[in-house]
Structure formats: structure tokens, C-alpha cells
Design an enzyme around this catalytic site. Structure first.
Site, PDB file in Angstrom:
ATOM      1  N   GLY A  12      47.046  45.973  49.104  1.00  0.00           N
ATOM      2  CA  GLY A  12      47.357  46.598  48.745  1.00  0.00           C
ATOM      3  C   GLY A  12      48.963  46.796  48.575  1.00  0.00           C
ATOM      4  O   GLY A  12      50.015  47.516  48.246  1.00  0.00           O
ATOM      5  N   ASN A  14      50.197  45.977  45.318  1.00  0.00           N
ATOM      6  CA  ASN A  14      51.055  46.284  43.983  1.00  0.00           C
ATOM      7  C   ASN A  14      51.086  47.995  44.806  1.00  0.00           C
ATOM      8  O   ASN A  14      51.287  49.166  43.748  1.00  0.00           O
ATOM      9  CB  ASN A  14      50.394  46.051  43.008  1.00  0.00           C
ATOM     10  CG  ASN A  14      50.331  44.747  42.425  1.00  0.00           C
ATOM     11  OD1 ASN A  14      51.280  44.605  41.429  1.00  0.00           O
ATOM     12  ND2 ASN A  14      49.434  43.660  42.618  1.00  0.00           N
ATOM     13  N   MET A  89      38.381  46.239  43.194  1.00  0.00           N
ATOM     14  CA  MET A  89      37.486  44.711  42.669  1.00  0.00           C
ATOM     15  C   MET A  89      36.258  45.171  42.817  1.00  0.00           C
ATOM     16  O   MET A  89      35.486  44.669  42.645  1.00  0.00           O
ATOM     17  CB  MET A  89      38.131  43.990  44.094  1.00  0.00           C
ATOM     18  CG  MET A  89      39.130  42.804  44.036  1.00  0.00           C
ATOM     19  SD  MET A  89      39.852  42.215  43.074  1.00  0.00           S
ATOM     20  CE  MET A  89      39.495  40.771  42.802  1.00  0.00           C
ATOM     21  N   HIS A 108      46.450  42.360  35.984  1.00  0.00           N
ATOM     22  CA  HIS A 108      45.480  41.241  35.729  1.00  0.00           C
ATOM     23  C   HIS A 108      46.435  40.082  36.567  1.00  0.00           C
ATOM     24  O   HIS A 108      47.336  39.912  35.911  1.00  0.00           O
ATOM     25  CB  HIS A 108      44.593  41.041  35.656  1.00  0.00           C
ATOM     26  CG  HIS A 108      43.378  39.988  35.296  1.00  0.00           C
ATOM     27  ND1 HIS A 108      42.328  39.885  36.110  1.00  0.00           N
ATOM     28  CD2 HIS A 108      43.362  38.274  34.585  1.00  0.00           C
ATOM     29  CE1 HIS A 108      41.893  38.160  36.259  1.00  0.00           C
ATOM     30  NE2 HIS A 108      42.310  37.914  35.716  1.00  0.00           N
TER      31      HIS A 108
HETATM   32  C1  GAR Z   1      46.359  41.375  42.374  1.00  0.00           C
HETATM   33  O1  GAR Z   1      46.498  40.086  42.556  1.00  0.00           O
HETATM   34  C2  GAR Z   1      46.311  41.720  41.297  1.00  0.00           C
HETATM   35  O2  GAR Z   1      46.224  41.533  40.033  1.00  0.00           O
HETATM   36  C3  GAR Z   1      44.539  41.315  41.648  1.00  0.00           C
HETATM   37  O3  GAR Z   1      44.596  41.210  42.730  1.00  0.00           O
HETATM   38  C4  GAR Z   1      45.486  41.736  43.267  1.00  0.00           C
HETATM   39  C5  GAR Z   1      46.192  42.846  44.132  1.00  0.00           C
HETATM   40  O4  GAR Z   1      46.408  42.330  45.283  1.00  0.00           O
HETATM   41  N1  GAR Z   1      43.854  41.656  40.285  1.00  0.00           N
HETATM   42  C6  GAR Z   1      42.343  41.160  39.668  1.00  0.00           C
HETATM   43  O5  GAR Z   1      42.681  39.593  39.828  1.00  0.00           O
HETATM   44  C7  GAR Z   1      41.435  42.114  39.358  1.00  0.00           C
HETATM   45  N2  GAR Z   1      41.058  41.196  37.928  1.00  0.00           N
HETATM   46  P1  GAR Z   1      47.555  43.104  45.686  1.00  0.00           P
HETATM   47  O6  GAR Z   1      46.123  44.229  46.977  1.00  0.00           O
HETATM   48  O7  GAR Z   1      48.029  42.764  47.010  1.00  0.00           O
HETATM   49  O8  GAR Z   1      48.344  44.793  45.079  1.00  0.00           O
END
Ligand code: GAR
Length: 194
Positions: A12, A14, A89, A108
């Protein structure tokens, strides 16, 4: 004020960057709830600590349609206008995407259309690209294929390894996502398809 729901599956970070921008007024929006398909996602505890309502989606126990029905129900009860995917995801069904057309945003960790899928950073790293980056896009019925709203390039330098590249990508994500949402909600930014 625009009301947003944030969906996560993991750490989390982002969500945290978006939540901070909401709390300090850089992003003029209300973050009405944070939901996860993974009951033990550490991002849920983080969201709680930041003061946002948290919810668990019953994907694991009852499957995708129950998970999506729960998102629908929560969006109605919290009056969320936008669904913001932040490391969520799960693939949303075409029916769900159609019923929230142009109201779902995703981030992404690659320069789409290169390296879609679950491991955008690893796939780009293994391919040996010299430039990769981050994409924020509207969600359509495909996987990582919707109209692009914003991108930021990240260079792979000699001496980088997967870990340092991941760090740079995440830094770029945290700077880009809330700004893109601000542009989207204020109407100054819209997807371009040529
Ligand atoms: C992020 O890097 C996001 O871009 C990626 O998952 C990560 C989540 O990190 N998303 C994907 O790959 C979607 N296809 P976070 O939980 O620390 O935000």
C-alpha cells in the site's frame, strides 16, 4: 469534492502517497475507503493508521463475483465516484469494468504497452531495457491496456540491480499517481487516443 476508493493487495505504498496528498490538501478529493482482497495486506494497517476506513473483499473465501459485488456495494454506500487501483492484483471482470466505465484508474510499473502483467519491473529488468518507467491509465476490459493518462520514464543505469530499480520505480509512482489524479479530477487531463 470528488470521492475516491482505493483498492490494494499488498504494502500500500501508493495508497499511502495518495492518502498523504489527500490529507494535506494537494489532492482535492475525499478518500472514502481502502479495500483489499488480501485480508492481511500490510497496507490495510497503514490505511487505518492514516485514519481511512478499511474493508476486506471476500475474493479468497467467495470468489471474484462476490469480491466485485462487495466493491459495488461499498462504492454505493460510501458514494465513491472513482475506483483507484494501487497494487490491486486481481483482474476485474469485463462486466464490472463496463459498469464503471472510465471511472477506474490503475498504476503499472512499466512504460505500457511494454511489460504488462504481474511483474512489470522484473520483466523489464530481465529484458535488459535501458529505459523503463511508470504508467497511469484508465482501466478497460483488457489487462493493462486502457487509455494512458500519464507516464514517467526511469533510466536503468550501470550499477543498478533489481532492488535499486524497484526503488526508483516506486519513487516515480508515488510522485506521479496523485498528480495524475489531481489533473483528472480537475478536468485538465484526459486520455488521448490517436
Ligand atoms: C506497484 O509497483 C504497482 O505499480 C504494482 O504493484 C505495486 C504495488 O505496490 N501494480 C501492478 O503491477 C499492477 N499490474 P504498493 O502496494 O506498495 O503500492
Amino acid at each position: 469534492m470528488t470521492k475516491i476508493a482505493v483498492l490494494i493487495s499488498g504494502r500500500g505504498t501508493n495508497m499511502k502517497a495518495i492518502g498523504r496528498a489527500v490529507l494535506d490538501g494537494r489532492l482535492k478529493a475525499g478518500l472514502v475507503f481502502v479495500a483489499s482482497d488480501a485480508p492481511h495486506a500490510s497496507g490495510l494497517a497503514l490505511a487505518e493508521k492514516m485514519g481511512f476506513p478499511t474493508e476486506i473483499l471476500p475474493y479468497n473465501s467467495r470468489g471474484r463475483s462476490a469480491g466485485e459485488a462487495a466493491i459495488d456495494h461499498l462504492c454505493r454506500s460510501y458514494r465513491a465516484e472513482w475506483i483507484i487501483l494501487a497494487g490491486f492484483m486481481r483482474i476485474l471482470s469485463p462486466e464490472f469494468v463496463r459498469s464503471h466505465k472510465n471511472r477506474i484508474v490503475n498504476i503499472h510499473p512499466s512504460l505500457l504497452p511494454s511489460f504488462p502483467g504481474k511483474d512489470g519491473i522484473g520483466d523489464a529488468w530481465r529484458r535488459g531495457v535501458k529505459i523503463t518507467g511508470v504508467t497511469v491509465h484508465l482501466v478497460d476490459e483488457g489487462v493493462d491496456s486502457g487509455p494512458i493518462l500519464a507516464q514517467k520514464a526511469v533510466s536503468v543505469r550501470p550499477g543498478d540491480d533489481m532492488a535499486s530499480l524497484e526503488k526508483k520505480i516506486h519513487r516515480a509512482e508515488h510522485a506521479l499517481y496523485w498528480k495524475t489524479l489531481a489533473g483528472l479530477f480537475s478536468g485538465t487531463l484526459s486520455p488521448e487516443r490517436r
